[in-house]
Write a protein that holds these residues in place. Structure first.
Motif, PDB file in Angstrom:
ATOM      1  N   SER A  29      -4.369   0.880   4.721  1.00 52.96           N
ATOM      2  CA  SER A  29      -3.421   0.011   5.128  1.00 52.96           C
ATOM      3  C   SER A  29      -2.103   0.064   5.534  1.00 52.96           C
ATOM      4  N   LYS A  32      -1.592   2.162   8.487  1.00 50.61           N
ATOM      5  CA  LYS A  32      -1.861   1.492   9.670  1.00 50.61           C
ATOM      6  C   LYS A  32      -0.481   0.662   9.967  1.00 50.61           C
ATOM      7  N   ALA A  33      -0.027   0.301   9.007  1.00 56.75           N
ATOM      8  CA  ALA A  33       1.309  -0.755   8.957  1.00 56.75           C
ATOM      9  C   ALA A  33       2.162   0.235   9.375  1.00 56.75           C
ATOM     10  N   ASP A  36       1.581   0.888  13.384  1.00 53.94           N
ATOM     11  CA  ASP A  36       1.970  -0.493  14.204  1.00 53.94           C
ATOM     12  C   ASP A  36       3.455  -0.813  14.215  1.00 53.94           C
ATOM     13  N   VAL A  37       4.190  -0.683  13.231  1.00 51.94           N
ATOM     14  CA  VAL A  37       5.461  -1.050  13.068  1.00 51.94           C
ATOM     15  C   VAL A  37       6.252  -0.062  13.805  1.00 51.94           C
ATOM     16  N   LYS A  40       6.627  -0.695  17.441  1.00 59.02           N
ATOM     17  CA  LYS A  40       7.042  -2.102  17.959  1.00 59.02           C
ATOM     18  C   LYS A  40       8.503  -2.087  17.373  1.00 59.02           C
ATOM     19  N   ARG A  53       9.426  -4.851   7.222  1.00 58.90           N
ATOM     20  CA  ARG A  53       8.250  -5.354   8.378  1.00 58.90           C
ATOM     21  C   ARG A  53       7.032  -4.300   7.914  1.00 58.90           C
ATOM     22  N   VAL A  54       7.313  -3.130   7.516  1.00 61.48           N
ATOM     23  CA  VAL A  54       6.066  -2.120   7.218  1.00 61.48           C
ATOM     24  C   VAL A  54       5.721  -2.802   6.018  1.00 61.48           C
ATOM     25  N   GLN A  56       5.543  -5.781   4.611  1.00 59.39           N
ATOM     26  CA  GLN A  56       4.826  -7.252   4.837  1.00 59.39           C
ATOM     27  C   GLN A  56       3.292  -7.007   5.645  1.00 59.39           C
ATOM     28  N   THR A  57       3.491  -6.242   6.679  1.00 60.22           N
ATOM     29  CA  THR A  57       2.502  -5.670   7.406  1.00 60.22           C
ATOM     30  C   THR A  57       1.444  -5.013   6.726  1.00 60.22           C
ATOM     31  N   GLU A  60      -0.306  -7.705   4.417  1.00 60.79           N
ATOM     32  CA  GLU A  60      -1.288  -8.403   5.394  1.00 60.79           C
ATOM     33  C   GLU A  60      -2.556  -7.703   5.497  1.00 60.79           C
ATOM     34  N   LEU A  61      -2.468  -6.588   5.858  1.00 61.40           N
ATOM     35  CA  LEU A  61      -3.509  -5.706   6.417  1.00 61.40           C
ATOM     36  C   LEU A  61      -4.570  -5.480   4.982  1.00 61.40           C
TER      37      LEU A  61
END
Length: 116
Positions: A29, A32-33, A36-37, A40, A53-54, A56-57, A60-61
């Motif tokens: 997870s 991937k975070a 993904d971050v 973006k 953000r990393v 928190q992502t 969640e993941l």
């Protein structure tokens, strides 16, 4: 645990064997975070803001990954979900405020159940 797993993704020294076992469950997870971050990020975002953000992502993941693992590896949970008598929803507790944020069901629950 998520912070320690993120440190592993970023190349930190390996922890003890018992801690590695725990982190191995969270690292996918976190990887991937980070990916993904990173894709973006904005120019005006601070390093601290990006790190939050990393984190928190990743949290969640990981919650969604846990649902997926339960559906794949537990015949009892999978059967109950397939019959409609059980729904699995992810939630995240902010231990500093007591607030619980409901993420909801895994977005691929139907596909997971169909293939297992």
């Amino acid at each position: 645990v998520v912070n320690a797993a993120l440190q592993q993704v970023l190349g930190a020294k390996l922890p003890s064997k018992s801690m590695r076992h725990v982190l191995d469950q969270v690292v996918p997870s976190c990887m991937k975070a980070v990916k993904d971050v990173s894709g973006k990020s904005t120019i005006d975002e601070t390093t601290g803001g990006r790190q939050l953000r990393v984190e928190q992502t990743a949290i969640e993941l990981n919650a969604l990954y846990t649902i997926k693992q339960l559906l794949i590896h537990s015949p009892i949970i999978r059967a109950a979900a397939k019959s409609g008598s059980l729904e699995l929803h992810a939630a995240i507790l902010d231990s500093s405020t007591g607030r619980v944020d409901i993420i909801g069901q895994h977005p691929l629950t139907a596909d997971i159940l169909e293939h297992h």
